[in-house]
Structure formats: structure tokens, C-alpha cells
Design a protein around this motif. Structure first.
Motif, PDB file in Angstrom:
ATOM      1  N   ALA A  98      96.807  36.219  70.061  1.00 19.97           N
ATOM      2  CA  ALA A  98      95.924  35.299  69.346  1.00 19.97           C
ATOM      3  C   ALA A  98      94.583  35.965  69.050  1.00 19.97           C
ATOM      4  O   ALA A  98      93.957  36.564  69.930  1.00 19.97           O
ATOM      5  CB  ALA A  98      95.701  34.033  70.170  1.00 19.97           C
ATOM      6  N   VAL A 103      92.635  31.648  66.382  1.00 13.05           N
ATOM      7  CA  VAL A 103      91.762  31.153  67.458  1.00 13.05           C
ATOM      8  C   VAL A 103      90.848  30.058  66.928  1.00 13.05           C
ATOM      9  O   VAL A 103      90.667  29.013  67.570  1.00 13.05           O
ATOM     10  CB  VAL A 103      90.944  32.321  68.056  1.00 13.05           C
ATOM     11  CG1 VAL A 103      89.894  31.800  69.026  1.00 13.05           C
ATOM     12  CG2 VAL A 103      91.867  33.314  68.752  1.00 13.05           C
ATOM     13  N   VAL A 108      92.734  28.255  70.621  1.00 15.68           N
ATOM     14  CA  VAL A 108      93.409  28.961  71.712  1.00 15.68           C
ATOM     15  C   VAL A 108      92.555  30.144  72.160  1.00 15.68           C
ATOM     16  O   VAL A 108      91.599  30.537  71.493  1.00 15.68           O
ATOM     17  CB  VAL A 108      94.810  29.443  71.293  1.00 15.68           C
ATOM     18  CG1 VAL A 108      95.704  28.253  70.999  1.00 15.68           C
ATOM     19  CG2 VAL A 108      94.726  30.363  70.064  1.00 15.68           C
ATOM     20  N   THR A 109      92.907  30.706  73.299  1.00 18.29           N
ATOM     21  CA  THR A 109      92.132  31.803  73.865  1.00 18.29           C
ATOM     22  C   THR A 109      92.446  33.111  73.153  1.00 18.29           C
ATOM     23  O   THR A 109      93.607  33.466  72.968  1.00 18.29           O
ATOM     24  CB  THR A 109      92.451  31.965  75.365  1.00 18.29           C
ATOM     25  OG1 THR A 109      92.164  30.731  76.022  1.00 18.29           O
ATOM     26  CG2 THR A 109      91.616  33.070  75.987  1.00 18.29           C
ATOM     27  N   MET A 112      95.528  35.831  73.891  1.00 21.48           N
ATOM     28  CA  MET A 112      96.715  35.218  74.474  1.00 21.48           C
ATOM     29  C   MET A 112      97.968  35.779  73.813  1.00 21.48           C
ATOM     30  O   MET A 112      98.067  35.842  72.590  1.00 21.48           O
ATOM     31  CB  MET A 112      96.666  33.703  74.277  1.00 21.48           C
ATOM     32  CG  MET A 112      97.822  32.950  74.925  1.00 21.48           C
ATOM     33  SD  MET A 112      97.727  31.169  74.611  1.00 21.48           S
ATOM     34  CE  MET A 112      98.499  31.078  73.001  1.00 21.48           C
TER      35      MET A 112
END
Length: 238
Positions: A98, A103, A108-109, A112
Motif C-alpha cells: 500500500a 493510502v 490504510v497503512t 502494508m
């Protein structure tokens, strides 16, 4: 001997020229570096040369793996001879980790792992900021056929297998990348370029960014990062 003639198209970082052969073009990789759909442009010494030789190296690897590419011959430090494709106006994007717009869109982190890797389509349109589209839209608007999209997806995932392993062996993570395809004699062929301008590459141990995010995020050392990636892979720059 094929000769370069008139300018056909000038993009943000490359200029495309016609040649004396109707089936061939010359791509000239300039030192221009752009971000945010061309809103920010700077000249970075040696960048055109690095991207040209890097792209040629990668395209040779993909060709050897059975992925048809438009590249014909390296002409000089910053020019390459390529097949003239009828380009499909949709970019194929694979994400292994990601980053970037994913992101921002989904919260999301960063970093990842995405298992399995994702596949996305984006319309090539700077004025609209390259919006995400789907296969149904691509077919309905006649940008590509279902068969062409299926082939593009297959070749993109195959490229991901080849390149993720190549970068991993050199101590780097292939975070994500985009590919563009066109048609030559009825066949889907990989076009445009593969360079640190169109992918994200991080050092495996430190997660140091080695791609155009250094330019986008004002981190500096853009050309030095591109050179580091090339050197790790064994690309001959000089």
C-alpha cells in the motif's frame, strides 16, 4: 538505416518522433521531471539518460520472459527506437504494498503488504487527473475490448512476477507500478516505459524511497536514487 524525422508528440518527460519507417518511432527521454499532472516541472541532469537505459534494460528482461514490448534498439544515451503502437488509453496498475493514492483513498497503512497484489485501471487523462475506471467502462467507451483487457491484465501480472523477483534479488521492494499497452499488427504489446518515474521502489531493509516520490515529496536526491537502483540491477549507465 532508419532516420528520425518530425516531432509527433511531446509528453511530460519524453518526446516522440516519427521516422522514415512508418512502423517505427524514436523516444527521446528528456531531463524533465514532473509531478502533480505536470503542475511542477524541474530539470534534473542525467535523468533522461538513466531512464532511457533503465527502461531498455527492463524491457529486455520482460521480452526474454515472453512479454512483447515495443523496444527495438537503443540508439543513444537518451533515445530508443520503438514500434509504433496504437496506444490503449488505460493504464494498468499493480500494487504489492500500500502506498500513494491507495493510502489516501482507503486510509490504510503505508507499506502494508497486499496479498494477493491488486490490479487497477486508470484512464490516461491529465485534465481529469487520471481517474480510476473499471473494465466495464473501458469496454463501453470503446477504449479497449474485453479480450484486450484480459491480455493486458495477464501480461501485467506476469511482469509483476518477473520484476518483483528481479528487484527483490537486488535488495528492493517493488511497491507498485503502472504499465501502458498498445496494439501492433493486432497484438497487445507493452509500450511507453518502465522506470523509477512510473513505479515505487523501496530499499528492503530501510524502506528508503528510491523512486519519483523523492521528487513528489521534496526528499531530494532523485537522480542519486535512480542511479542507485540502476547500479543495484547492473544497468550500465556509462
Amino acid at each position: 538505416m532508419v532516420q528520425k524525422t518530425t516531432e509527433l508528440y511531446r509528453g511530460k518527460a519524453k518526446t516522440v518522433y516519427n521516422t522514415t519507417d512508418d512502423n517505427l518511432l524514436v523516444l527521446h527521454f528528456r531531463n524533465d521531471t514532473s509531478a502533480f499532472d505536470g503542475e511542477r516541472i524541474e530539470q534534473l541532469d542525467r535523468k533522461g539518460m538513466i531512464n532511457n537505459k533503465f527502461n531498455y534494460f527492463i524491457m529486455q528482461k520482460l521480452q526474454a520472459a515472453g512479454i512483447p514490448t515495443q523496444v527495438e534498439k537503443l540508439l543513444s544515451d537518451d533515445e530508443v527506437l520503438v514500434k509504433k503502437l496504437k496506444m490503449i488509453p488505460v493504464e494498468c496498475v499493480v500494487r504489492n504494498f500500500a502506498a500513494g493514492s491507495l493510502v489516501r483513498r482507503l486510509g490504510v497503512t503505508e507499506g502494508m503488504a497486499l496479498t494477493p497484489p491488486t490490479f487497477e485501471l486508470f484512464l490516461k487523462n491529465d485534465a481529469l487527473h487520471d481517474p480510476m475506471v473499471n473494465e466495464s467502462l473501458a469496454v463501453s467507451f470503446n477504449w479497449a475490448t474485453e479480450a484486450q483487457l484480459a491480455k493486458m491484465k495477464q501480461l501485467t501480472f506476469k511482469a509483476n512476477e518477473v520484476l518483483a523477483a528481479l528487484f527483490d534479488a537486488a535488495g528492493m521492494m517493488l511497491v507498485d507500478f503502472k504499465l501502458e499497452f498498445g496494439v501492433f499488427n493486432g497484438e497487445i504489446v507493452l509500450g511507453d516505459e518502465f522506470s523509477p518515474d512510473g513505479c515505487r521502489l523501496w530499499d528492503k531493509a530501510t524502506r528508503k524511497k528510491l523512486d519519483k516520490d523523492r521528487f513528489r515529496q521534496g526528499l531530494g536526491g532523485v537522480v542519486e536514487a535512480y542511479e542507485e537502483v540502476a547500479n543495484r540491477l547492473g544497468v550500465k549507465l556509462d
